[in-house]
Design an enzyme around this catalytic site. Structure first.
Site, PDB file in Angstrom:
ATOM      1  N   ARG A  84      53.624  31.917  42.545  1.00  0.00           N
ATOM      2  CA  ARG A  84      53.004  33.256  42.309  1.00  0.00           C
ATOM      3  C   ARG A  84      53.696  34.170  43.626  1.00  0.00           C
ATOM      4  NH1 ARG A  84      47.335  35.742  43.988  1.00  0.00           N
ATOM      5  NH2 ARG A  84      47.918  37.952  43.446  1.00  0.00           N
ATOM      6  N   HIS A 129      50.918  44.274  44.904  1.00  0.00           N
ATOM      7  CA  HIS A 129      49.966  43.423  46.160  1.00  0.00           C
ATOM      8  C   HIS A 129      50.327  44.763  47.229  1.00  0.00           C
ATOM      9  CE1 HIS A 129      48.447  39.450  47.375  1.00  0.00           C
ATOM     10  NE2 HIS A 129      48.182  40.316  48.395  1.00  0.00           N
ATOM     11  N   GLU A 174      43.475  42.239  43.836  1.00  0.00           N
ATOM     12  CA  GLU A 174      42.417  42.732  44.341  1.00  0.00           C
ATOM     13  C   GLU A 174      42.264  44.183  44.675  1.00  0.00           C
ATOM     14  OE1 GLU A 174      42.430  40.720  48.279  1.00  0.00           O
ATOM     15  OE2 GLU A 174      42.181  38.582  47.281  1.00  0.00           O
ATOM     16  N   ASN A 314      40.733  35.378  43.085  1.00  0.00           N
ATOM     17  CA  ASN A 314      41.120  34.945  44.519  1.00  0.00           C
ATOM     18  C   ASN A 314      39.488  34.520  44.975  1.00  0.00           C
ATOM     19  OD1 ASN A 314      43.380  35.694  43.671  1.00  0.00           O
ATOM     20  ND2 ASN A 314      43.691  37.474  45.107  1.00  0.00           N
ATOM     21  N   TYR A 316      37.674  33.179  48.549  1.00  0.00           N
ATOM     22  CA  TYR A 316      37.746  32.704  50.044  1.00  0.00           C
ATOM     23  C   TYR A 316      36.431  32.443  50.462  1.00  0.00           C
ATOM     24  CZ  TYR A 316      42.699  34.396  50.310  1.00  0.00           C
ATOM     25  OH  TYR A 316      44.072  34.183  50.078  1.00  0.00           O
ATOM     26  N   GLU A 386      44.153  32.469  44.094  1.00  0.00           N
ATOM     27  CA  GLU A 386      44.327  32.234  45.708  1.00  0.00           C
ATOM     28  C   GLU A 386      42.975  31.565  46.274  1.00  0.00           C
ATOM     29  OE1 GLU A 386      44.733  35.834  48.106  1.00  0.00           O
ATOM     30  OE2 GLU A 386      46.259  36.604  46.678  1.00  0.00           O
TER      31      GLU A 386
END
Ligand code: PNW
Length: 490
Positions: A84, A129, A174, A314, A316, A386
């Protein structure tokens, strides 16, 4: 305590694809090479170097604009099933508009795509992005409703160039970070600090721009090329601080996930009703006559609804939420508080950290977030686009391996126990890169990049060996976690 690796052998099904992710501004460098136009990150690093750790810029970064063959080589030695990466809008369209297509920029990605395909690695493109061409920013960027059409025009150019070879697309990475870090706290480019209207306008236009790009693909390109397309949301899981905070946590989840997903994935479309309500109430209390959250027309709701062929997330971090005390809530800054909800965010008990202070690590969060998504939006395919750990750079990065082991265990549980359809997983990141405000001090790569070396040499970390082994055996077990065996896996 029984470490997962020592007790069980977690097999990943053939439909589950392993990949790695990067983004254009963070790895490419070549900021003005071969006709590329300027974007908002170029402008911010050059005009306010003091905002960046060590005055870092992405001018050279990992120099992937010149060293992409090496990136493909390491992707191949890892055995990645997909890679990606994102397209730099201003590298393809230097002015931001399709009046001028930069041939050298178009060729760069075309060569990269061909090289990946030659190695049997599926190229997976993110259209955006965060590197907006400056001309578009000067016209208001994501606060200007015309960006919806401009983004559509850009998307069409990229599809025309590459849709024959690309099967999986993401429109925007995002939007929450674009709108809340870029326009609310303004710590990220374009560095706009306007907490009242800008983030909400940005949110609405990002959803519409995504839908525009989806619809263009759907009508003009899908019939011929049959790819899949979605948007990647950064899903920060929210837990109640105490059992009393469960209602607030529900609202917090709609704020973090729903603002960027409800319009696309829910049955009714539009904003999450609970968020609409709270934003309206706040706006009246603040003396406005309308909600600061701009309404969708029925037509816009229909336009956005259903514009995703899978759900990309994504993941985290997880935070807890509780009501703020008087004077405690200031602004939306690095996830400390959510002024719109009068709420304070804190790291969960039992969470821990890598180097990044804004990402408490809480592996259970990835599974709970997916259970929430399935409950709210149904049985949609999920791709984890991600997931990654920040270190200070040592090659023996056993903490990163431990992070991946813990998160993949949760992913496996989500598939086995919760019956969630997860079809892909990408590590962030393939190689060390420009980590935004942190510059080059915070490392996410499973490959080290030597930023002092003009050649930007890439070296596998222990986690790269782990990942190669995992991809080869398609199982999380003792073999891939054994330090001696790891040395041989690349
Ligand atoms: C992602 N958080 O951003 C981005 O997609 C990458 O460009 C970035 O390098 C990576 O994560 C690591 O930071 C995030 O505060 C920014 O939870 C902030 C958060 C999460 C992800």
């Amino acid at each position: 305590l029984c470490r997962v690796s020592l007790c069980i052998n977690l097999k990943f099904p053939p439909l589950f694809k392993f990949g790695a992710a990067t983004s254009s501004y963070q790895i490419e460098g070549g900021w003005d090479a071969d006709g590329k136009g300027e974007n908002v990150w170029d402008r911010l690093v050059h005009s306010k170097p003091e905002l960046f750790n060590g005055n870092a810029t992405g001018d050279v970064a990992a120099n992937s604009f010149h060293k992409w063959r090496e990136d493909v080589k390491i992707a191949a030695e890892l055995g990645l099933q997909f890679y990606r990466f994102s397209i730099s809008w201003a590298r393809i369209l230097p002015t931001g508009f399709p009046n001028k297509i930069n041939k050298a920029g178009a060729k760069y990605y075309s060569d990269l795509i061909d090289a990946l395909l030659d190695e049997g690695i599926a190229p997976f493109i993110t259209l955006y992005h965060w590197d907006l061409p400056v001309k578009i920013q000067d016209l208001g960027g994501w606060t200007n409703p015309l960006i919806v059409n401009w983004f559509g025009d850009y998307a069409r150019v990229v599809y025309s160039l590459y849709a024959d070879r690309i099967k999986t697309w993401l429109t925007i990475n995002e939007a929450i970070i674009i709108c809340d870090y870029g326009y609310n706290s303004g710590v990220f480019a374009p560095n706009v600090k306007e907490q009242i209207f800008a983030p909400n306008l940005c949110n609405k236009h990002a959803l519409l721009a995504h839908a525009k790009a989806y619809r263009i693909y759907d009508t003009e390109f899908r019939p011929k090329f049959n790819g899949r397309i979605s948007i990647a949301n950064n899903l920060i899981w929210i837990e109640p601080r105490t059992p009393k905070d469960e209602e607030l946590a529900k609202l917090g989840r709609e704020y973090m996930a729903g603002r960027f997903a409800h319009a696309i994935f829910s049955k009714n479309g539009g904003w999450p009703p609970s968020i609409e309500k709270v934003m309206f109430k706040n706006s009246l209390a603040q003396g406005f006559t309308h909600s600061r959250l701009p309404a969708f027309t029925e037509e816009e709701k229909e336009f956005i609804k259903g514009t995703a062929d899978f759900l990309a997330m994504n993941y985290y971090t997880t935070y807890t939420i509780r009501p703020g005390k008087k004077g405690e809530i200031t602004e939306f800054l690095f996830l400390k508080s959510l002024p719109d909800l009068d709420a304070v965010l804190e790291p969960p008990p039992n969470s821990y950290y890598g180097v990044s202070r804004v990402m408490p690590i809480y592996p259970q969060g990835i599974r709970r977030q997916m259970v929430w998504l399935k409950k709210h939006y149904g049985d949609v395919d999920i791709v984890i686009t991600e997931n990654g750990y920040s270190s200070s750079g040592q090659l023996d990065d056993y903490n990163r391996i431990d992070y991946y082991e813990k998160h993949l265990e949760q992913v496996h549980l989500a598939m086995e126990v919760d019956k969630i359809n997860i079809t892909g997983y990408a590590v962030w990141s393939l190689i060390d890169n420009f980590e935004w405000l942190d510059g080059y001090s915070t490392k996410f790569g499973i490959y080290d990049v030597d930023f002092k070396d003009p050649d930007r040499r890439r070296t596998p970390r222990a986690s790269a060996h782990f990942y190669a082994c995992l991809i080869k055996t398609r199982a999380l077990n003792n073999t891939c976690l054994n330090k001696d065996l790891l040395a041989d896996s690349l």
